[in-house]
Design a protein around this motif. Sequence first.
Motif, PDB file in Angstrom:
ATOM      1  N   THR A  22     -29.291 -28.445  20.110  1.00 46.45           N
ATOM      2  CA  THR A  22     -29.135 -26.971  21.015  1.00 46.45           C
ATOM      3  C   THR A  22     -30.317 -26.179  20.634  1.00 46.45           C
ATOM      4  OG1 THR A  22     -28.107 -26.017  19.649  1.00 46.45           O
ATOM      5  CG2 THR A  22     -26.776 -27.691  21.107  1.00 46.45           C
ATOM      6  N   TRP A  23     -30.881 -25.755  21.143  1.00 53.70           N
ATOM      7  CA  TRP A  23     -31.666 -24.288  20.804  1.00 53.70           C
ATOM      8  C   TRP A  23     -31.365 -22.858  21.172  1.00 53.70           C
ATOM      9  CZ3 TRP A  23     -36.709 -26.246  19.361  1.00 53.70           C
ATOM     10  CH2 TRP A  23     -37.028 -26.911  19.303  1.00 53.70           C
ATOM     11  N   GLN A  24     -32.038 -22.200  20.782  1.00 54.92           N
ATOM     12  CA  GLN A  24     -31.347 -20.637  21.188  1.00 54.92           C
ATOM     13  C   GLN A  24     -32.314 -19.427  20.954  1.00 54.92           C
ATOM     14  OE1 GLN A  24     -28.217 -19.062  18.626  1.00 54.92           O
ATOM     15  NE2 GLN A  24     -27.217 -17.922  19.849  1.00 54.92           N
ATOM     16  N   VAL A  25     -32.696 -19.136  21.978  1.00 57.63           N
ATOM     17  CA  VAL A  25     -34.268 -18.244  21.278  1.00 57.63           C
ATOM     18  C   VAL A  25     -33.520 -16.485  21.296  1.00 57.63           C
ATOM     19  CG1 VAL A  25     -35.791 -17.398  22.633  1.00 57.63           C
ATOM     20  CG2 VAL A  25     -35.781 -19.317  22.797  1.00 57.63           C
ATOM     21  N   SER A  26     -33.971 -15.176  20.338  1.00 58.71           N
ATOM     22  CA  SER A  26     -33.308 -14.772  20.585  1.00 58.71           C
ATOM     23  C   SER A  26     -34.946 -13.563  20.425  1.00 58.71           C
ATOM     24  CB  SER A  26     -33.032 -14.109  19.197  1.00 58.71           C
ATOM     25  OG  SER A  26     -31.552 -14.749  19.638  1.00 58.71           O
ATOM     26  N   ASP A  27     -34.370 -12.729  21.048  1.00 55.19           N
ATOM     27  CA  ASP A  27     -35.888 -11.242  20.946  1.00 55.19           C
ATOM     28  C   ASP A  27     -35.818 -10.096  20.425  1.00 55.19           C
ATOM     29  OD1 ASP A  27     -37.284 -12.440  23.161  1.00 55.19           O
ATOM     30  OD2 ASP A  27     -36.602 -11.767  24.715  1.00 55.19           O
ATOM     31  N   PHE A  28     -36.626  -9.750  19.282  1.00 57.06           N
ATOM     32  CA  PHE A  28     -36.194  -8.715  18.548  1.00 57.06           C
ATOM     33  C   PHE A  28     -37.634  -7.831  18.616  1.00 57.06           C
ATOM     34  CE2 PHE A  28     -33.925 -12.085  16.389  1.00 57.06           C
ATOM     35  CZ  PHE A  28     -32.399 -11.147  16.553  1.00 57.06           C
ATOM     36  N   TRP A  29     -37.185  -6.934  19.104  1.00 55.55           N
ATOM     37  CA  TRP A  29     -37.885  -6.110  19.708  1.00 55.55           C
ATOM     38  C   TRP A  29     -38.686  -4.432  18.934  1.00 55.55           C
ATOM     39  CZ3 TRP A  29     -42.967  -6.670  22.075  1.00 55.55           C
ATOM     40  CH2 TRP A  29     -42.814  -7.744  23.612  1.00 55.55           C
ATOM     41  N   HIS A  30     -39.375  -3.903  19.047  1.00 55.08           N
ATOM     42  CA  HIS A  30     -39.365  -2.271  18.382  1.00 55.08           C
ATOM     43  C   HIS A  30     -40.651  -1.747  19.033  1.00 55.08           C
ATOM     44  CE1 HIS A  30     -41.658  -3.599  15.245  1.00 55.08           C
ATOM     45  NE2 HIS A  30     -42.123  -2.525  15.193  1.00 55.08           N
ATOM     46  N   THR A  31     -40.592  -0.432  19.226  1.00 58.99           N
ATOM     47  CA  THR A  31     -42.048   0.080  19.790  1.00 58.99           C
ATOM     48  C   THR A  31     -42.552   1.508  18.858  1.00 58.99           C
ATOM     49  OG1 THR A  31     -40.090   1.669  21.556  1.00 58.99           O
ATOM     50  CG2 THR A  31     -41.150  -0.413  22.412  1.00 58.99           C
ATOM     51  N   LEU A  71     -54.366  15.483  22.325  1.00 51.72           N
ATOM     52  CA  LEU A  71     -53.425  14.831  21.115  1.00 51.72           C
ATOM     53  C   LEU A  71     -51.626  14.774  21.893  1.00 51.72           C
ATOM     54  CD1 LEU A  71     -54.682  17.506  18.314  1.00 51.72           C
ATOM     55  CD2 LEU A  71     -55.371  15.329  18.353  1.00 51.72           C
ATOM     56  N   LEU A  72     -51.753  15.144  22.353  1.00 55.97           N
ATOM     57  CA  LEU A  72     -50.611  14.846  23.548  1.00 55.97           C
ATOM     58  C   LEU A  72     -50.840  13.631  24.685  1.00 55.97           C
ATOM     59  CD1 LEU A  72     -49.898  18.028  25.031  1.00 55.97           C
ATOM     60  CD2 LEU A  72     -49.239  17.946  23.333  1.00 55.97           C
ATOM     61  N   VAL A  73     -52.097  12.792  24.436  1.00 56.79           N
ATOM     62  CA  VAL A  73     -52.022  11.735  24.482  1.00 56.79           C
ATOM     63  C   VAL A  73     -51.232  10.446  23.962  1.00 56.79           C
ATOM     64  CG1 VAL A  73     -53.642   9.915  25.488  1.00 56.79           C
ATOM     65  CG2 VAL A  73     -54.134  12.363  25.878  1.00 56.79           C
ATOM     66  N   LYS A  74     -50.105   9.425  24.614  1.00 61.04           N
ATOM     67  CA  LYS A  74     -49.628   8.622  23.554  1.00 61.04           C
ATOM     68  C   LYS A  74     -49.472   6.950  24.203  1.00 61.04           C
ATOM     69  CE  LYS A  74     -47.593  11.803  20.932  1.00 61.04           C
ATOM     70  NZ  LYS A  74     -48.914  11.790  19.242  1.00 61.04           N
ATOM     71  N   GLU A  75     -49.981   6.080  22.901  1.00 59.54           N
ATOM     72  CA  GLU A  75     -49.316   5.346  23.931  1.00 59.54           C
ATOM     73  C   GLU A  75     -48.314   4.182  23.865  1.00 59.54           C
ATOM     74  OE1 GLU A  75     -53.180   2.565  23.445  1.00 59.54           O
ATOM     75  OE2 GLU A  75     -53.036   2.489  21.600  1.00 59.54           O
ATOM     76  N   THR A  76     -47.554   3.365  23.988  1.00 62.06           N
ATOM     77  CA  THR A  76     -46.527   2.515  23.712  1.00 62.06           C
ATOM     78  C   THR A  76     -47.638   1.429  23.178  1.00 62.06           C
ATOM     79  OG1 THR A  76     -45.232   3.461  25.239  1.00 62.06           O
ATOM     80  CG2 THR A  76     -44.789   1.812  23.860  1.00 62.06           C
ATOM     81  N   ILE A  77     -47.070   0.595  22.386  1.00 66.54           N
ATOM     82  CA  ILE A  77     -47.284  -0.688  21.420  1.00 66.54           C
ATOM     83  C   ILE A  77     -46.249  -1.289  21.035  1.00 66.54           C
ATOM     84  CG2 ILE A  77     -48.086  -1.530  18.913  1.00 66.54           C
ATOM     85  CD1 ILE A  77     -49.874   0.776  19.034  1.00 66.54           C
ATOM     86  N   TYR A  78     -45.874  -2.085  21.578  1.00 66.68           N
ATOM     87  CA  TYR A  78     -44.802  -3.110  21.786  1.00 66.68           C
ATOM     88  C   TYR A  78     -45.107  -4.101  20.100  1.00 66.68           C
ATOM     89  CZ  TYR A  78     -43.654  -1.993  25.745  1.00 66.68           C
ATOM     90  OH  TYR A  78     -43.235  -0.316  27.137  1.00 66.68           O
ATOM     91  N   ARG A  79     -44.073  -4.480  19.407  1.00 69.63           N
ATOM     92  CA  ARG A  79     -44.597  -5.702  18.679  1.00 69.63           C
ATOM     93  C   ARG A  79     -42.556  -5.502  18.406  1.00 69.63           C
ATOM     94  NH1 ARG A  79     -47.332  -1.597  14.036  1.00 69.63           N
ATOM     95  NH2 ARG A  79     -49.503  -1.853  15.557  1.00 69.63           N
TER      96      ARG A  79
END
Length: 143
Positions: free
Chosen positions: A57-66, A93-101
């Motif tokens: 049996t196989w199980q997948v879980s995603d653990f994300w943070h930005t 300096l107000l410009v922001k980018e979102t990084i997914y990890r």
Amino acid sequence: MFPPPTDPWSVPDPTAPLPASAPPVDAGVVVAQIGEIGVTATTVHTPAGAIPLAGSTWQVSDFWHTEQKTPTWAIVMAVAGFCVLTVFSLFFLLVKETIYRGTVQVTVTNGQRQYVARIPVTGEPQVQYVHQQVNYVRSLAAL
């Protein structure tokens, strides 16, 4: 499938019978690689040992943070623009980018044997690829 032609310009006979079934898959060939887990036609190979594929049996879980981060180009523009337009250059300096990890955790279980692989990912395409690989291996395990 067809015997090799003796003449390079000849065409195989289209009325010749085809083999009844596809050639058997070699049990030692890795058909899927999920992180450090290698899957063959009969076995799941992990760093902790081999697990039978049938009945697993196989199980997948995603653990994300930005993370919100000011990009390097915005910092350079703010510093360079400070000499020309002091107040307006600070708007960079107000410009922001979102990084997914994060990680995708894949768990394979067969009886008392279990192995957990944590695969680091940096984008949605990588997560989708891991899910596709696990779904493929689930279909193999059900055979």
